[in-house]
Design a protein around this motif. Structure first.
Motif, PDB file in Angstrom:
ATOM      1  N   ILE A 282      53.706  10.633  54.463  1.00  0.00           N
ATOM      2  CA  ILE A 282      54.107  11.947  54.976  1.00  0.00           C
ATOM      3  C   ILE A 282      55.124  11.766  56.108  1.00  0.00           C
ATOM      4  O   ILE A 282      56.145  12.456  56.154  1.00  0.00           O
ATOM      5  CB  ILE A 282      52.882  12.766  55.431  1.00  0.00           C
TER       6      ILE A 282
ATOM      7  N   SER B 262      55.104  17.374  51.881  1.00  0.00           N
ATOM      8  CA  SER B 262      56.036  17.100  52.975  1.00  0.00           C
ATOM      9  C   SER B 262      57.186  18.101  52.999  1.00  0.00           C
ATOM     10  O   SER B 262      57.653  18.497  54.080  1.00  0.00           O
ATOM     11  CB  SER B 262      56.593  15.676  52.854  1.00  0.00           C
TER      12      SER B 262
ATOM     13  N   LEU C  16      58.930  13.099  56.007  1.00  0.00           N
ATOM     14  CA  LEU C  16      59.439  14.044  57.011  1.00  0.00           C
ATOM     15  C   LEU C  16      60.683  13.490  57.702  1.00  0.00           C
ATOM     16  O   LEU C  16      61.633  14.244  57.958  1.00  0.00           O
ATOM     17  CB  LEU C  16      58.358  14.382  58.032  1.00  0.00           C
TER      18      LEU C  16
END
Length: 189
Positions: free
Chosen positions: A89, A179, A93
């Motif tokens: 994640i 995400s 990001l």
């Protein structure tokens, strides 16, 4: 050969057969988000990320019926699933937001982060040859004023074949979709 000799040979053969264990096959999730050029100074802290206790183990847990799961002793996650998902994640990001300032809480200091993301995975289901499901409640907190937005993402991704590698790849795509939702909210803050 005497009876004792034959018995000894049989015991040796049985012991050798029992001592052979197939090697474990290890799998991991990977970041799947498309990168954008680094163009932001935004700092994001990801964590905590929690997963259901039923899948928080080294073995890959596969649903075989509505109320039945199976653990595979030889097909395992290469690292703790919770840590792997948190890392994926964070990597997604960083790619989606165009910033190199994404850290994982509590692994690294995140006291000065602009935004904090917490993820509570409610369901992380794997069905070989069919699909994977990722259902997560997540919150994005803007640190300067404490403003929080909470959302839920339910993602199902098809699995291209019956392999564990395909399960891991489908879960990676599901994590990328999660995400993307988080990145959209972070951008809007």
């Amino acid at each position: 050969m005497s009876l004792a000799g034959r018995f000894g040979t049989l015991l040796c053969a049985l012991a050798a057969g029992c001592a052979t264990t197939p090697p474990a096959r290890l799998y991991s999730l990977s970041a799947a988000a498309t990168s954008v050029p680094i163009s932001s100074n935004l700092s994001v802290s990801v964590g905590p990320v929690s997963i259901p206790a039923a899948v928080d183990r080294p073995q890959i847990v596969v649903a075989t019926a509505a109320n039945h799961v199976q653990l595979d002793d030889f097909d395992r996650w290469a690292s703790p699933l919770q840590e792997n998902l948190s890392s994926v994640i964070a990597d997604n990001l960083a790619a989606l937001l165009g910033t190199s300032r994404v850290t994982r809480f509590p692994k690294t200091s995140s006291a000065d982060a602009d935004v904090r993301v917490a993820v509570d995975v409610q369901r992380f289901e794997s069905v070989r040859g069919q699909s994977v499901t990722l259902d997560a409640v997540w919150a994005v907190r803007r640190m300067r004023d404490g403003f929080v937005q909470t959302h839920r993402t339910r993602v199902s991704e098809p699995v291209r074949d019956n392999s564990f590698e395909s399960l891991a790849a489908a879960h990676s795509l599901a994590a990328a979709r999660l995400s993307q939702g988080i990145a959209g909210v972070v951008r809007a803050l």
